[in-house]
Design a protein around this motif. Structure first.
Motif, PDB file in Angstrom:
ATOM      1  N   UNK A  35      -0.528  -4.212  -5.455  1.00 14.52           N
ATOM      2  CA  UNK A  35       0.159  -4.915  -4.372  1.00 14.52           C
ATOM      3  C   UNK A  35       0.914  -3.891  -3.532  1.00 14.52           C
ATOM      4  N   UNK A  36       0.329  -3.480  -2.414  1.00 16.38           N
ATOM      5  CA  UNK A  36       0.952  -2.444  -1.604  1.00 16.38           C
ATOM      6  C   UNK A  36       1.045  -1.145  -2.378  1.00 16.38           C
ATOM      7  N   UNK A  37       2.262  -0.611  -2.516  1.00 17.35           N
ATOM      8  CA  UNK A  37       2.482   0.625  -3.267  1.00 17.35           C
ATOM      9  C   UNK A  37       2.974   0.370  -4.687  1.00 17.35           C
ATOM     10  N   UNK A  38       2.744  -0.852  -5.184  1.00 14.25           N
ATOM     11  CA  UNK A  38       3.179  -1.198  -6.541  1.00 14.25           C
ATOM     12  C   UNK A  38       1.984  -1.630  -7.376  1.00 14.25           C
ATOM     13  N   UNK A  39       2.118  -1.436  -8.674  1.00 14.68           N
ATOM     14  CA  UNK A  39       1.085  -1.842  -9.629  1.00 14.68           C
ATOM     15  C   UNK A  39       1.742  -2.774 -10.626  1.00 14.68           C
ATOM     16  N   UNK A  40       1.275  -4.017 -10.666  1.00 12.43           N
ATOM     17  CA  UNK A  40       1.898  -5.049 -11.480  1.00 12.43           C
ATOM     18  C   UNK A  40       0.990  -5.434 -12.631  1.00 12.43           C
TER      19      UNK A  40
ATOM     20  N   UNK B 230      -3.007   6.840  -8.639  1.00 10.76           N
ATOM     21  CA  UNK B 230      -4.374   7.018  -8.160  1.00 10.76           C
ATOM     22  C   UNK B 230      -5.195   7.790  -9.190  1.00 10.76           C
ATOM     23  N   UNK B 231      -6.461   7.412  -9.387  1.00 11.14           N
ATOM     24  CA  UNK B 231      -7.299   8.106 -10.378  1.00 11.14           C
ATOM     25  C   UNK B 231      -7.602   9.538  -9.952  1.00 11.14           C
TER      26      UNK B 231
ATOM     27  N   UNK C   6       5.872  11.491 -16.134  1.00  9.35           N
ATOM     28  CA  UNK C   6       5.792  10.037 -16.229  1.00  9.35           C
ATOM     29  C   UNK C   6       5.975   9.396 -14.855  1.00  9.35           C
ATOM     30  N   UNK C   7       5.618   8.114 -14.774  1.00 11.81           N
ATOM     31  CA  UNK C   7       5.892   7.355 -13.556  1.00 11.81           C
ATOM     32  C   UNK C   7       7.391   7.402 -13.264  1.00 11.81           C
TER      33      UNK C   7
ATOM     34  N   UNK D  27      -2.585  10.491 -10.644  1.00 14.78           N
ATOM     35  CA  UNK D  27      -1.688  11.197  -9.739  1.00 14.78           C
ATOM     36  C   UNK D  27      -0.863  10.182  -8.965  1.00 14.78           C
ATOM     37  N   UNK D  28       0.363  10.601  -8.580  1.00 14.08           N
ATOM     38  CA  UNK D  28       1.162   9.720  -7.737  1.00 14.08           C
ATOM     39  C   UNK D  28       0.908  10.042  -6.274  1.00 14.08           C
ATOM     40  N   UNK D  29       1.660   9.424  -5.383  1.00 16.56           N
ATOM     41  CA  UNK D  29       1.409   9.596  -3.955  1.00 16.56           C
ATOM     42  C   UNK D  29       1.645  11.018  -3.475  1.00 16.56           C
ATOM     43  N   UNK D  30       2.410  11.808  -4.239  1.00 17.51           N
ATOM     44  CA  UNK D  30       2.648  13.209  -3.871  1.00 17.51           C
ATOM     45  C   UNK D  30       1.655  14.167  -4.525  1.00 17.51           C
TER      46      UNK D  30
END
Length: 342
Positions: A68-73, A125-126, A104-105, A208-211
């Motif tokens: 959902x957008x930039x979140x993972x639920x 992201x994978x 970690x996240x 990987x995260x957005x960075x």
């Protein structure tokens, strides 16, 4: 981990894998449609409150996963699913307290809706298979840095279960061509790097995260005060399995017979503080022990599985020899050549 990862023929494993993927692909649009209609209600209400639209990416073991957008639920609708999400959240917090936050996240929120839980985390992201070592090494180094050399009074649980299982299918003793139990016990009698073990470290559990920062996921499998070398040996076999699609024990055997000569993962192998000559048998005991511990204690496997395992253990596991290698060395070296080609 189940028996298919240990001894199942390649075609059978691939068939089962692709059937699961097809089922997931077919069900995702239907589940996304139900979510748009307001089901399950807690997840739909949570999305509406944030003005977000959700897309179902996975439904597995009673847990609905939604981007959902930039979140993972992740929403659990069963007792087992709730336990998994609670454990994931608890381990994330404890590992942060241990100084492992950089792998970690950044943030995870746990929400309760009646008897069920919802875990809200940043979207990750994978990574590509070719990036596996580059992205995994920072995580492995962080886990190794947090570990400490520790002397153990007992064998690791997976090794102890593996020894009992191999004796069970091999007539009471380990086959001489496999390894001696005395050598195995002596290897674990020395101080070994001990700390947090992910227990299921492979490229799908590193994202990987957005960075672009590597992030370790699926924390619910983590365990504390574990011998880190076992995680690294299992990673090496999974690394090869992702490329040649052979089962884990087959790859442990192939790596053992070629002396674990796989330059692509050498930076990881240098962190293993067990005797190199025993890596193959130890890895096999660890893999089989984890499988055996899920069954009834002391129960013999079915005759077909027992025969397959007995044949595996009775092969010549001596490192660096060619006889009886059944192409394992050639497969490993061919994979290494492909990975290092410009």
């Amino acid at each position: 981990m189940d028996w298919k990862q240990i001894v199942a023929p390649r075609r059978l494993r691939l068939g089962l894998k692709w059937s699961r993927r097809l089922r997931a692909v077919l069900f995702r649009p239907a589940l996304t449609g139900l979510l748009a209609l307001g089901l399950p209600r807690p997840m739909a209400a949570y999305l509406r409150a944030r003005g977000a639209r959700g897309r179902v990416v996975l439904y597995k073991q009673g847990i609905l996963s939604v981007a959902a957008g930039q979140r993972f639920l992740r929403y659990a609708s069963s007792r087992g699913g709730n336990a998994k999400l609670q454990r994931e959240f608890n381990i994330w917090g404890r590992m942060r307290e241990m100084g492992l936050g950089p792998i970690l996240a950044r943030d995870i929120l746990l929400r309760q809706f009646g008897p069920n839980l919802l875990l809200d985390a940043e979207l990750l992201y994978p990574i590509a298979l070719a990036e596996q070592m580059a992205m995994s090494l920072p995580i492995v180094h962080a886990l190794a840095g947090a570990a400490r050399p520790t002397s153990r009074q007992q064998l690791p649980a997976s090794i102890d279960a593996g020894l009992r299982f191999v004796r069970l299918v091999s007539g009471g003793t380990l086959p001489g061509s496999f390894a001696s139990e005395e050598a195995i016990r002596a290897a674990f009698g020395q101080p070994l790097r001990t700390g947090v073990s992910h227990c299921d470290l492979h490229h799908l559990n590193v994202m990987r995260d957005s960075s672009g920062r590597p992030v370790l996921i699926d924390l619910k499998s983590c365990a504390y005060e574990q011998v880190l070398a076992l995680d690294l040996l299992n990673f090496a076999c999974r690394y090869l399995t992702a490329r040649n699609r052979q089962n884990l024990v087959e790859n442990a055997f192939a790596l053992q017979r070629c002396g674990w000569r796989l330059p692509a993962i050498e930076p990881l192998l240098t962190l293993i503080d067990l005797p190199r000559a025993l890596w193959g048998p130890i890895t096999t005991l660890h893999i089989v022990g984890r499988f055996a511990s899920k069954g009834k204690s002391g129960a013999a496997p079915n005759p077909i599985l027992g025969a397959l395992l007995q044949r595996l253990f009775s092969r010549d596991w001596r490192p660096g020899t060619a006889e009886g290698c059944i192409g394992g060395t050639q497969r490993v070296e061919a994979v290494a050549a492909r990975l290092e080609a410009p």
